[in-house]
Write a protein that holds these residues in place. Structure first.
Motif, PDB file in Angstrom:
ATOM      1  N   ALA A 391      36.179  89.840  99.821  1.00 32.44           N
ATOM      2  CA  ALA A 391      36.251  89.054 101.048  1.00 32.44           C
ATOM      3  C   ALA A 391      35.539  87.728 100.841  1.00 32.44           C
ATOM      4  O   ALA A 391      34.533  87.645 100.134  1.00 32.44           O
ATOM      5  N   GLU A 392      36.072  86.679 101.462  1.00 30.04           N
ATOM      6  CA  GLU A 392      35.482  85.352 101.392  1.00 30.04           C
ATOM      7  C   GLU A 392      35.441  84.772 102.802  1.00 30.04           C
ATOM      8  O   GLU A 392      36.357  84.986 103.599  1.00 30.04           O
ATOM      9  N   SER A 393      34.372  84.029 103.063  1.00 28.99           N
ATOM     10  CA  SER A 393      34.267  83.367 104.365  1.00 28.99           C
ATOM     11  C   SER A 393      33.294  82.208 104.260  1.00 28.99           C
ATOM     12  O   SER A 393      32.288  82.282 103.549  1.00 28.99           O
ATOM     13  N   GLY A 394      33.627  81.150 104.959  1.00 32.91           N
ATOM     14  CA  GLY A 394      32.748  79.984 104.964  1.00 32.91           C
ATOM     15  C   GLY A 394      31.578  80.126 105.913  1.00 32.91           C
ATOM     16  O   GLY A 394      30.707  79.267 105.950  1.00 32.91           O
ATOM     17  N   GLY A 395      31.561  81.213 106.694  1.00 30.17           N
ATOM     18  CA  GLY A 395      30.485  81.430 107.649  1.00 30.17           C
ATOM     19  C   GLY A 395      31.039  81.666 109.038  1.00 30.17           C
ATOM     20  O   GLY A 395      32.250  81.776 109.252  1.00 30.17           O
ATOM     21  N   ILE A 396      30.167  81.734 110.016  1.00 31.62           N
ATOM     22  CA  ILE A 396      30.578  81.989 111.388  1.00 31.62           C
ATOM     23  C   ILE A 396      31.488  80.859 111.874  1.00 31.62           C
ATOM     24  O   ILE A 396      31.166  79.674 111.764  1.00 31.62           O
ATOM     25  N   GLY A 397      32.674  81.262 112.412  1.00 34.79           N
ATOM     26  CA  GLY A 397      33.630  80.296 112.938  1.00 34.79           C
ATOM     27  C   GLY A 397      34.503  79.650 111.894  1.00 34.79           C
ATOM     28  O   GLY A 397      35.329  78.782 112.223  1.00 34.79           O
ATOM     29  N   GLU A 398      34.359  80.036 110.626  1.00 39.34           N
ATOM     30  CA  GLU A 398      35.110  79.403 109.539  1.00 39.34           C
ATOM     31  C   GLU A 398      36.261  80.268 109.035  1.00 39.34           C
ATOM     32  O   GLU A 398      36.893  79.933 108.039  1.00 39.34           O
ATOM     33  N   GLY A 399      36.529  81.404 109.692  1.00 38.58           N
ATOM     34  CA  GLY A 399      37.625  82.256 109.257  1.00 38.58           C
ATOM     35  C   GLY A 399      37.251  83.143 108.077  1.00 38.58           C
ATOM     36  O   GLY A 399      36.168  83.002 107.486  1.00 38.58           O
ATOM     37  N   THR A 400      38.177  84.029 107.723  1.00 39.42           N
ATOM     38  CA  THR A 400      37.929  84.995 106.653  1.00 39.42           C
ATOM     39  C   THR A 400      39.192  85.167 105.816  1.00 39.42           C
ATOM     40  O   THR A 400      40.308  85.130 106.347  1.00 39.42           O
ATOM     41  N   LYS A 401      38.980  85.381 104.514  1.00 42.66           N
ATOM     42  CA  LYS A 401      40.081  85.672 103.608  1.00 42.66           C
ATOM     43  C   LYS A 401      39.747  86.948 102.843  1.00 42.66           C
ATOM     44  O   LYS A 401      38.706  87.026 102.189  1.00 42.66           O
ATOM     45  N   VAL A 402      40.626  87.943 102.935  1.00 42.85           N
ATOM     46  CA  VAL A 402      40.443  89.204 102.200  1.00 42.85           C
ATOM     47  C   VAL A 402      41.575  89.291 101.173  1.00 42.85           C
ATOM     48  O   VAL A 402      42.758  89.170 101.536  1.00 42.85           O
TER      49      VAL A 402
END
Length: 409
Positions: A391-402
């Motif tokens: 999983a990757e995410s730029g942080g809160i409010g930045e979306g998520t990529k799994v």
């Protein structure tokens, strides 16, 4: 000389004349002017005299003429002279003449002293080195013993100092890893128990509350209230089902049938299935497919289950007006990803989202039937198929990529 004379004459009669003539001819001073054949010079040291096999003198010695018996005590330590296995004479030995001289004795004493000092020093050094080595070995073993005893009493997470790179040091490192793993497993067990208790108690309390109110006559169950009870029962059923699937997957009890599958076909099926739900939530559902012809080696049913869980997570955390993108990428392996523009995940939560019951949002959502098992199930099912998930995410409010990575067929 005795052997030669006896061999030539078959008797020692007249040996005294042979002996004296040899001395006079050679000018020798020793009792035997010529050394015996094949004899060491030390062998003739200390000769006292010569007697025949009966003990009568063959040479004059100490005022005894030839042909008389010598005292019996003189025969002690005598050396036999044999010819063809028969004792023909006996050489008398003067034991006193064999004693060491004063210089020889001093030399021997010094040698013995040096040997004693060397032996004592060697023993002391060996004992000292042995004690140091034993202390170096026993000290870490004692630490390991104390730590293991504490663990046996329930104090998990014990750590010992590792001060070497030898077998003892590697044993200490293995113990530390084992202790840390046990402590983590125990913490996860406690958290799992608490989470299951929480997720079971909430719907049970709702259901039991309505039943008690109905029994007391406080309310009559209308279709709306029955719907709430049905929803909570569905939540319980789903929780038990998810726990069963997860337990089977982690324990190897799930049957996996691998076969060649087109990855783009899987993503298209997911989009078709969830397009109506996305439209209702006003979420834009998109496809970004790699057109490189490729097949993956996977279980179609289990892989669809993984993608559905990821899609449900993405739609749940993406607000209206957001975007959810399903993509494929072909390289040495094939990557299938689900990307959303939703709530995102904090950096400290990112490594933990695949654990059982973990939710980045600590506020429970049991009323929606989501117990924090979806990603844990995804991870177990993907690994059973020889793949990996991240999983990757730029942080809160930045979306998520799994992203699910799977082997090519």
């Amino acid at each position: 000389m005795v052997e030669d004379y006896y061999t030539a004459n078959q008797s020692l009669d007249g040996f005294v004349y042979y002996y004296l003539s040899t001395i006079l001819r050679n000018g020798a001073e020793s009792p035997f002017a010529q050394q015996p054949r094949e004899a060491n010079p030390e062998d003739i040291r200390g000769i006292r005299g010569l007697v025949d096999s009966e003990g009568k003198t063959l040479l004059p010695m100490q005022n005894l003429p030839v042909g008389v018996f010598v005292p019996e005590r003189w025969l002690d330590g005598a050396r036999d002279v044999e010819v063809d296995g028969v004792v023909v004479a006996r050489v008398l030995i003067d034991e006193k003449s064999l004693e060491l001289t004063r210089s020889e004795q001093m030399f021997m004493d010094r040698v013995n002293l040096a040997i004693a000092i060397a032996a004592g020093t060697g023993i002391f050094a060996a004992v000292l080195i042995g004690m140091l080595l034993a202390a170096g070995i026993l000290k870490p073993i004692r630490r390991l013993t104390e730590a293991s005893e504490k663990m046996a009493r329930g104090a998990l997470g014990q750590q010992v100092d590792v001060t070497s790179n030898d077998e003892i040091g590697r044993l200490g490192e293995s113990f530390n890893r084992m202790s840390a793993d046990l402590a983590q497993a125990d913490a996860e067990r406690k958290r799992l128990t608490a989470d299951i208790t929480h997720d079971l108690s909430t719907p049970l309390q709702i259901i039991s509350g309505y039943i008690e109110m109905y029994e007391n006559g406080d309310v009559s169950l209308n279709p709306q209230q029955l719907g709430i009870i049905k929803t909570e029962l569905e939540n319980l059923r789903r929780l038990v089902g998810d726990l069963t699937v997860l337990t089977q997957a982690e324990g190897g009890g799930v049957e996996i049938v691998l076969s060649p599958i087109a990855p783009n076909q899987l993503l298209e099926q997911i989009v078709q299935a969830y397009q109506p739900i996305a439209s209702q939530q006003q979420v834009d559902l998109r496809l970004d497919l790699d057109e490189t012809p490729v097949m993956i080696n996977a279980d179609e049913g289990r892989m669809l289950q993984v993608l559905k869980n990821l899609m449900e997570n993405a739609l749940r955390h993406t607000p209206a007006g957001g975007i959810v993108t399903l993509a494929s990428k072909v390289g040495e392996q094939v990557e299938l990803s689900v990307t959303d523009t939703g709530n995102g995940i904090a950096a400290e939560d990112l490594p933990l989202i695949f654990e059982r019951f973990y939710q980045a949002d600590k506020a429970r959502t049991t009323s929606k039937g989501k117990m924090g098992l979806g990603l844990a199930i995804c991870k177990a099912l993907v690994e059973l198929q020889g793949g990996s998930i991240r999983a990757e995410s730029g942080g809160i409010g930045e979306g998520t990529k799994v992203t699910v990575t799977i082997q090519k067929a």
